[in-house]
Design a protein around this motif. Structure first.
Motif, PDB file in Angstrom:
ATOM      1  N   ILE A   1      30.013  -2.969  15.114  1.00  0.00           N
ATOM      2  CA  ILE A   1      29.768  -2.230  16.349  1.00  0.00           C
ATOM      3  C   ILE A   1      30.186  -3.125  17.509  1.00  0.00           C
ATOM      4  O   ILE A   1      29.505  -4.102  17.821  1.00  0.00           O
ATOM      5  CB  ILE A   1      28.287  -1.831  16.504  1.00  0.00           C
ATOM      6  N   ASN A   2      31.341  -2.812  18.097  1.00  0.00           N
ATOM      7  CA  ASN A   2      31.870  -3.600  19.214  1.00  0.00           C
ATOM      8  C   ASN A   2      31.899  -5.094  18.895  1.00  0.00           C
ATOM      9  O   ASN A   2      31.623  -5.929  19.742  1.00  0.00           O
ATOM     10  CB  ASN A   2      31.081  -3.348  20.501  1.00  0.00           C
ATOM     11  N   GLY A   3      32.187  -5.442  17.654  1.00  0.00           N
ATOM     12  CA  GLY A   3      32.305  -6.847  17.257  1.00  0.00           C
ATOM     13  C   GLY A   3      31.072  -7.437  16.609  1.00  0.00           C
ATOM     14  O   GLY A   3      31.135  -8.536  16.069  1.00  0.00           O
ATOM     15  N   ASP A   4      29.951  -6.734  16.652  1.00  0.00           N
ATOM     16  CA  ASP A   4      28.730  -7.222  16.015  1.00  0.00           C
ATOM     17  C   ASP A   4      28.544  -6.522  14.676  1.00  0.00           C
ATOM     18  O   ASP A   4      28.677  -5.298  14.584  1.00  0.00           O
ATOM     19  CB  ASP A   4      27.498  -6.943  16.884  1.00  0.00           C
ATOM     20  N   LEU A   5      28.197  -7.276  13.629  1.00  0.00           N
ATOM     21  CA  LEU A   5      27.915  -6.686  12.318  1.00  0.00           C
ATOM     22  C   LEU A   5      26.438  -6.320  12.242  1.00  0.00           C
ATOM     23  O   LEU A   5      25.567  -7.170  12.417  1.00  0.00           O
ATOM     24  CB  LEU A   5      28.271  -7.656  11.196  1.00  0.00           C
ATOM     25  N   LEU A   6      26.167  -5.038  11.985  1.00  0.00           N
ATOM     26  CA  LEU A   6      24.792  -4.548  11.919  1.00  0.00           C
ATOM     27  C   LEU A   6      24.585  -3.768  10.633  1.00  0.00           C
ATOM     28  O   LEU A   6      25.486  -3.053  10.177  1.00  0.00           O
ATOM     29  CB  LEU A   6      24.502  -3.622  13.109  1.00  0.00           C
ATOM     30  N   PRO A   7      23.390  -3.871  10.016  1.00  0.00           N
ATOM     31  CA  PRO A   7      23.102  -3.076   8.820  1.00  0.00           C
ATOM     32  C   PRO A   7      22.914  -1.604   9.189  1.00  0.00           C
ATOM     33  O   PRO A   7      22.289  -1.278  10.196  1.00  0.00           O
ATOM     34  CB  PRO A   7      21.803  -3.688   8.280  1.00  0.00           C
ATOM     35  N   VAL A   8      23.463  -0.720   8.355  1.00  0.00           N
ATOM     36  CA  VAL A   8      23.361   0.726   8.568  1.00  0.00           C
ATOM     37  C   VAL A   8      22.416   1.295   7.514  1.00  0.00           C
ATOM     38  O   VAL A   8      22.611   1.073   6.317  1.00  0.00           O
ATOM     39  CB  VAL A   8      24.749   1.404   8.439  1.00  0.00           C
TER      40      VAL A   8
ATOM     41  N   GLY B   1      30.776   0.789  -4.050  1.00  0.00           N
ATOM     42  CA  GLY B   1      30.777  -0.100  -2.895  1.00  0.00           C
ATOM     43  C   GLY B   1      29.863   0.416  -1.803  1.00  0.00           C
ATOM     44  O   GLY B   1      29.084   1.353  -1.996  1.00  0.00           O
ATOM     45  N   PRO B   2      29.962  -0.176  -0.601  1.00  0.00           N
ATOM     46  CA  PRO B   2      29.147   0.270   0.524  1.00  0.00           C
ATOM     47  C   PRO B   2      29.474   1.702   0.920  1.00  0.00           C
ATOM     48  O   PRO B   2      30.594   2.170   0.738  1.00  0.00           O
ATOM     49  CB  PRO B   2      29.531  -0.689   1.653  1.00  0.00           C
ATOM     50  N   PHE B   3      28.513   2.408   1.456  1.00  0.00           N
ATOM     51  CA  PHE B   3      28.647   3.778   1.952  1.00  0.00           C
ATOM     52  C   PHE B   3      29.090   4.741   0.860  1.00  0.00           C
ATOM     53  O   PHE B   3      29.909   5.609   1.064  1.00  0.00           O
ATOM     54  CB  PHE B   3      29.590   3.835   3.167  1.00  0.00           C
ATOM     55  N   ARG B   4      28.537   4.579  -0.327  1.00  0.00           N
ATOM     56  CA  ARG B   4      28.840   5.458  -1.459  1.00  0.00           C
ATOM     57  C   ARG B   4      28.233   6.831  -1.194  1.00  0.00           C
ATOM     58  O   ARG B   4      27.060   6.964  -0.850  1.00  0.00           O
ATOM     59  CB  ARG B   4      28.275   4.878  -2.738  1.00  0.00           C
ATOM     60  N   LEU B   5      29.043   7.870  -1.363  1.00  0.00           N
ATOM     61  CA  LEU B   5      28.603   9.240  -1.167  1.00  0.00           C
ATOM     62  C   LEU B   5      28.351   9.880  -2.521  1.00  0.00           C
ATOM     63  O   LEU B   5      29.177   9.744  -3.430  1.00  0.00           O
ATOM     64  CB  LEU B   5      29.676  10.035  -0.419  1.00  0.00           C
TER      65      LEU B   5
ATOM     66  N   THR C   1      33.139  19.079  -3.421  1.00  0.00           N
ATOM     67  CA  THR C   1      33.673  17.871  -4.030  1.00  0.00           C
ATOM     68  C   THR C   1      33.763  16.780  -2.972  1.00  0.00           C
ATOM     69  O   THR C   1      34.194  17.039  -1.853  1.00  0.00           O
ATOM     70  CB  THR C   1      35.066  18.142  -4.631  1.00  0.00           C
ATOM     71  N   ILE C   2      33.379  15.580  -3.343  1.00  0.00           N
ATOM     72  CA  ILE C   2      33.401  14.439  -2.424  1.00  0.00           C
ATOM     73  C   ILE C   2      34.739  13.733  -2.509  1.00  0.00           C
ATOM     74  O   ILE C   2      35.241  13.467  -3.601  1.00  0.00           O
ATOM     75  CB  ILE C   2      32.278  13.446  -2.775  1.00  0.00           C
ATOM     76  N   ILE C   3      35.286  13.423  -1.336  1.00  0.00           N
ATOM     77  CA  ILE C   3      36.424  12.511  -1.260  1.00  0.00           C
ATOM     78  C   ILE C   3      35.888  11.264  -0.575  1.00  0.00           C
ATOM     79  O   ILE C   3      35.539  11.287   0.603  1.00  0.00           O
ATOM     80  CB  ILE C   3      37.598  13.115  -0.473  1.00  0.00           C
ATOM     81  N   GLN C   4      35.779  10.202  -1.349  1.00  0.00           N
ATOM     82  CA  GLN C   4      35.213   8.951  -0.856  1.00  0.00           C
ATOM     83  C   GLN C   4      36.282   8.158  -0.126  1.00  0.00           C
ATOM     84  O   GLN C   4      37.380   7.989  -0.630  1.00  0.00           O
ATOM     85  CB  GLN C   4      34.688   8.123  -2.038  1.00  0.00           C
ATOM     86  N   TYR C   5      35.969   7.690   1.077  1.00  0.00           N
ATOM     87  CA  TYR C   5      36.852   6.766   1.790  1.00  0.00           C
ATOM     88  C   TYR C   5      36.242   5.376   1.593  1.00  0.00           C
ATOM     89  O   TYR C   5      35.251   5.039   2.238  1.00  0.00           O
ATOM     90  CB  TYR C   5      36.912   7.065   3.280  1.00  0.00           C
ATOM     91  N   PRO C   6      36.800   4.573   0.699  1.00  0.00           N
ATOM     92  CA  PRO C   6      36.204   3.247   0.450  1.00  0.00           C
ATOM     93  C   PRO C   6      36.257   2.357   1.707  1.00  0.00           C
ATOM     94  O   PRO C   6      37.298   2.243   2.341  1.00  0.00           O
ATOM     95  CB  PRO C   6      37.079   2.663  -0.658  1.00  0.00           C
ATOM     96  N   HIS C   7      35.121   1.787   2.059  1.00  0.00           N
ATOM     97  CA  HIS C   7      35.009   0.913   3.231  1.00  0.00           C
ATOM     98  C   HIS C   7      34.269  -0.349   2.854  1.00  0.00           C
ATOM     99  O   HIS C   7      33.237  -0.285   2.187  1.00  0.00           O
ATOM    100  CB  HIS C   7      34.194   1.578   4.350  1.00  0.00           C
ATOM    101  N   GLY C   8      34.763  -1.477   3.310  1.00  0.00           N
ATOM    102  CA  GLY C   8      33.971  -2.701   3.226  1.00  0.00           C
ATOM    103  C   GLY C   8      32.964  -2.708   4.359  1.00  0.00           C
ATOM    104  O   GLY C   8      31.784  -2.972   4.184  1.00  0.00           O
ATOM    105  N   VAL C   9      33.455  -2.372   5.552  1.00  0.00           N
ATOM    106  CA  VAL C   9      32.639  -2.318   6.762  1.00  0.00           C
ATOM    107  C   VAL C   9      33.144  -1.149   7.601  1.00  0.00           C
ATOM    108  O   VAL C   9      34.348  -1.031   7.826  1.00  0.00           O
ATOM    109  CB  VAL C   9      32.760  -3.643   7.568  1.00  0.00           C
TER     110      VAL C   9
ATOM    111  N   ALA D   1      22.941   1.137   3.660  1.00  0.00           N
ATOM    112  CA  ALA D   1      24.126   1.671   2.984  1.00  0.00           C
ATOM    113  C   ALA D   1      25.300   0.706   3.075  1.00  0.00           C
ATOM    114  O   ALA D   1      26.239   0.807   2.298  1.00  0.00           O
ATOM    115  CB  ALA D   1      24.510   3.012   3.596  1.00  0.00           C
ATOM    116  N   GLY D   2      25.259  -0.203   4.016  1.00  0.00           N
ATOM    117  CA  GLY D   2      26.335  -1.168   4.216  1.00  0.00           C
ATOM    118  C   GLY D   2      26.253  -1.736   5.619  1.00  0.00           C
ATOM    119  O   GLY D   2      25.233  -1.614   6.302  1.00  0.00           O
ATOM    120  N   LEU D   3      27.338  -2.362   6.046  1.00  0.00           N
ATOM    121  CA  LEU D   3      27.408  -2.958   7.379  1.00  0.00           C
ATOM    122  C   LEU D   3      28.407  -2.213   8.240  1.00  0.00           C
ATOM    123  O   LEU D   3      29.407  -1.700   7.742  1.00  0.00           O
ATOM    124  CB  LEU D   3      27.840  -4.426   7.286  1.00  0.00           C
ATOM    125  N   ALA D   4      28.135  -2.197   9.537  1.00  0.00           N
ATOM    126  CA  ALA D   4      29.065  -1.600  10.497  1.00  0.00           C
ATOM    127  C   ALA D   4      29.405  -2.637  11.555  1.00  0.00           C
ATOM    128  O   ALA D   4      28.540  -3.397  11.998  1.00  0.00           O
ATOM    129  CB  ALA D   4      28.456  -0.362  11.142  1.00  0.00           C
TER     130      ALA D   4
END
Length: 177
Positions: A93-100, A64-68, A158-166, A88-91
């Motif tokens: 930011i104070n209510g606005d969706l921006l590409p990261v 998914g997005p922000f894969r480590l 070792t990576i611990i992935q925190y799955p995020h949609g946004v 890497a995905g969307l964030a």
């Protein structure tokens, strides 16, 4: 020790249960630190499955997005569903969706942090690793979000992935009265 058969005819159930208990005790779980790890607690053992396994291209990896993932000694932050994407995905930011944008940083133990900074009504992003979770400051133009963490198990990162949609970041400013 072999698995105990059913109780022998005339054998007491207690004797058979003792044999079964001794057999089960020999089946100690061990983690390899890449795909799973075992935490021993007073209440028993806890098995943690590490789906990413620390490998950059693992078939068990998060897609998914922000894969480590590790690649060539670097930690890559990218879109697991579309690795060739520049984002890497969307964030939020104070209510606005921006590409990261994707990121590549030196790995070390700690939290993988996305920092968003607001300057002249434009947001810039940067990736970093912090041993402590950052806190926002009143009037600061920066906000933070965590994408995952890197831990060391037996000297293996070792990576611990925190799955995020946004990823969500709030940037606070001075309140106007």
């Amino acid at each position: 020790m072999n698995l105990p058969d059913y109780p022998e005819k005339g054998e007491s159930i207690c004797a058979w249960l003792r044999r079964l208990f001794l057999y089960v005790r020999t089946l100690e779980l061990r983690g390899d630190g890449k795909t799973c790890r075992i935490d021993r607690t007073a209440a028993g053992s806890v098995l943690h499955i590490l789906p990413h396994g620390g490998g950059g291209g693992s078939v068990y990896g998060y897609n998914g997005p922000f894969r480590l993932g590790f690649d060539g000694g670097k930690l890559l932050i990218q879109n697991g569903a579309n690795p060739s994407s520049a984002n890497a995905g969307l964030a939020n930011i104070n209510g606005d969706l921006l590409p990261v944008p994707t990121g590549s940083i030196e790995p070390k133990a700690g939290y993988v942090i996305l920092t968003a900074e607001l300057k002249n009504n434009a947001v810039t992003f940067s990736w970093g690793i912090s041993t402590d979770l950052p806190t926002g400051e009143n009037g600061s133009s920066k906000g933070y979000s965590v994408a995952g963490e890197i831990i060391k198990i037996d000297d293996v990162e070792t990576i611990i992935q925190y799955p995020h949609g946004v990823l969500t970041v709030f940037i606070g400013g001075e309140c106007k009265q």
